[in-house]
Design a protein around this motif. Structure first.
Motif, PDB file in Angstrom:
ATOM      1  N   LEU A  23      18.190 -83.447 -12.981  1.00 55.43           N
ATOM      2  CA  LEU A  23      18.513 -83.466 -14.292  1.00 55.43           C
ATOM      3  C   LEU A  23      19.076 -81.896 -14.602  1.00 55.43           C
ATOM      4  O   LEU A  23      18.411 -80.947 -14.601  1.00 55.43           O
ATOM      5  CB  LEU A  23      17.331 -83.965 -15.274  1.00 55.43           C
ATOM      6  CG  LEU A  23      17.710 -83.928 -16.708  1.00 55.43           C
ATOM      7  CD1 LEU A  23      18.803 -85.286 -16.914  1.00 55.43           C
ATOM      8  CD2 LEU A  23      16.486 -84.226 -17.612  1.00 55.43           C
ATOM      9  N   MET A  24      20.201 -81.892 -15.171  1.00 58.76           N
ATOM     10  CA  MET A  24      20.733 -80.684 -15.658  1.00 58.76           C
ATOM     11  C   MET A  24      20.898 -80.382 -17.311  1.00 58.76           C
ATOM     12  O   MET A  24      21.266 -81.555 -17.620  1.00 58.76           O
ATOM     13  CB  MET A  24      22.275 -80.501 -15.035  1.00 58.76           C
ATOM     14  CG  MET A  24      22.765 -79.102 -15.469  1.00 58.76           C
ATOM     15  SD  MET A  24      24.481 -78.753 -14.815  1.00 58.76           S
ATOM     16  CE  MET A  24      23.849 -78.227 -13.019  1.00 58.76           C
ATOM     17  N   GLY A  38      24.029 -83.703 -17.162  1.00 59.03           N
ATOM     18  CA  GLY A  38      24.363 -84.831 -16.392  1.00 59.03           C
ATOM     19  C   GLY A  38      23.032 -84.896 -15.470  1.00 59.03           C
ATOM     20  O   GLY A  38      22.080 -84.119 -15.548  1.00 59.03           O
ATOM     21  N   PHE A  39      23.202 -85.970 -14.474  1.00 55.34           N
ATOM     22  CA  PHE A  39      21.950 -86.178 -13.635  1.00 55.34           C
ATOM     23  C   PHE A  39      22.325 -86.825 -12.261  1.00 55.34           C
ATOM     24  O   PHE A  39      23.774 -87.411 -12.219  1.00 55.34           O
ATOM     25  CB  PHE A  39      20.910 -87.144 -14.277  1.00 55.34           C
ATOM     26  CG  PHE A  39      21.363 -88.713 -14.566  1.00 55.34           C
ATOM     27  CD1 PHE A  39      21.375 -89.653 -13.467  1.00 55.34           C
ATOM     28  CD2 PHE A  39      21.880 -88.797 -15.679  1.00 55.34           C
ATOM     29  CE1 PHE A  39      21.836 -90.912 -13.787  1.00 55.34           C
ATOM     30  CE2 PHE A  39      22.392 -90.053 -16.197  1.00 55.34           C
ATOM     31  CZ  PHE A  39      22.348 -90.920 -15.178  1.00 55.34           C
ATOM     32  N   ASP A  66      22.645 -92.826  -8.160  1.00 53.56           N
ATOM     33  CA  ASP A  66      23.341 -92.671  -9.418  1.00 53.56           C
ATOM     34  C   ASP A  66      23.816 -91.436  -9.794  1.00 53.56           C
ATOM     35  O   ASP A  66      22.960 -90.414  -9.375  1.00 53.56           O
ATOM     36  CB  ASP A  66      22.302 -93.265 -10.499  1.00 53.56           C
ATOM     37  CG  ASP A  66      22.915 -93.818 -11.961  1.00 53.56           C
ATOM     38  OD1 ASP A  66      24.234 -93.742 -12.053  1.00 53.56           O
ATOM     39  OD2 ASP A  66      22.297 -94.142 -12.845  1.00 53.56           O
ATOM     40  N   PHE A  67      24.738 -91.015 -10.366  1.00 59.57           N
ATOM     41  CA  PHE A  67      25.523 -89.783 -10.824  1.00 59.57           C
ATOM     42  C   PHE A  67      26.172 -89.926 -12.148  1.00 59.57           C
ATOM     43  O   PHE A  67      26.953 -90.947 -12.079  1.00 59.57           O
ATOM     44  CB  PHE A  67      26.444 -89.439  -9.555  1.00 59.57           C
ATOM     45  CG  PHE A  67      27.012 -88.333  -9.839  1.00 59.57           C
ATOM     46  CD1 PHE A  67      26.366 -86.841  -9.807  1.00 59.57           C
ATOM     47  CD2 PHE A  67      28.378 -88.262  -9.896  1.00 59.57           C
ATOM     48  CE1 PHE A  67      27.174 -85.783 -10.111  1.00 59.57           C
ATOM     49  CE2 PHE A  67      29.123 -87.047  -9.915  1.00 59.57           C
ATOM     50  CZ  PHE A  67      28.448 -85.981 -10.104  1.00 59.57           C
ATOM     51  N   TYR A  68      25.762 -88.743 -12.863  1.00 58.28           N
ATOM     52  CA  TYR A  68      26.835 -88.770 -14.040  1.00 58.28           C
ATOM     53  C   TYR A  68      26.769 -87.207 -14.620  1.00 58.28           C
ATOM     54  O   TYR A  68      25.697 -86.765 -14.574  1.00 58.28           O
ATOM     55  CB  TYR A  68      25.871 -89.726 -15.093  1.00 58.28           C
ATOM     56  CG  TYR A  68      26.656 -89.786 -16.579  1.00 58.28           C
ATOM     57  CD1 TYR A  68      27.706 -90.392 -16.853  1.00 58.28           C
ATOM     58  CD2 TYR A  68      26.069 -88.923 -17.597  1.00 58.28           C
ATOM     59  CE1 TYR A  68      28.334 -90.470 -18.028  1.00 58.28           C
ATOM     60  CE2 TYR A  68      26.625 -88.850 -18.980  1.00 58.28           C
ATOM     61  CZ  TYR A  68      27.559 -89.801 -19.023  1.00 58.28           C
ATOM     62  OH  TYR A  68      28.311 -89.617 -20.297  1.00 58.28           O
ATOM     63  N   GLY A  79      28.944 -81.203 -11.864  1.00 54.36           N
ATOM     64  CA  GLY A  79      28.709 -82.212 -10.603  1.00 54.36           C
ATOM     65  C   GLY A  79      28.172 -81.543  -9.367  1.00 54.36           C
ATOM     66  O   GLY A  79      27.334 -81.781  -8.729  1.00 54.36           O
ATOM     67  N   LEU A  80      29.078 -80.482  -8.946  1.00 54.30           N
ATOM     68  CA  LEU A  80      28.983 -79.793  -7.778  1.00 54.30           C
ATOM     69  C   LEU A  80      27.817 -79.220  -7.616  1.00 54.30           C
ATOM     70  O   LEU A  80      27.024 -78.874  -6.833  1.00 54.30           O
ATOM     71  CB  LEU A  80      29.950 -78.936  -7.459  1.00 54.30           C
ATOM     72  CG  LEU A  80      30.282 -77.970  -6.202  1.00 54.30           C
ATOM     73  CD1 LEU A  80      30.309 -78.924  -5.041  1.00 54.30           C
ATOM     74  CD2 LEU A  80      31.485 -77.297  -6.173  1.00 54.30           C
TER      75      LEU A  80
END
Length: 88
Positions: A23-24, A38-39, A66-68, A79-80
């Motif tokens: 988790l960011m 995002g996560f 899962d990616f968001y 994201g990177l």
């Protein structure tokens, strides 16, 4: 964001399926309360693959499940950053 009929990530699924969630958070936004940027969720998943000869093999690799990244914060490299942190 994808208009899915049901959530694919939940706290109970994380506990029961041994997935890992990265988790960011931007801790300074929202008057110091922070906001989620995002996560990224990863876990092992049973897959049936074809080898080079067309033979079915069963594998259980580590997969991105899962990616968001928040729509307002996309295209800023977050994201990177999540992927690179997970790979470490």
């Amino acid at each position: 964001a994808q208009q899915l009929p049901a959530p694919i990530t939940s706290a109970s699924k994380l506990q029961s399926q041994k997935h890992q969630l990265y988790l960011m958070k931007d801790g300074q936004s929202s008057r110091g309360h922070g906001v989620v940027v995002g996560f990224l969720k990863v876990g092992y998943k049973k897959l049936f693959l074809l080898d080079r000869n067309g033979v079915h093999i069963e594998a259980e690799p580590l997969c991105v499940l899962d990616f968001y990244v928040s729509e307002l914060l996309q295209r800023h490299g977050y994201g990177l950053e999540l992927f690179n942190f997970m790979l470490q």
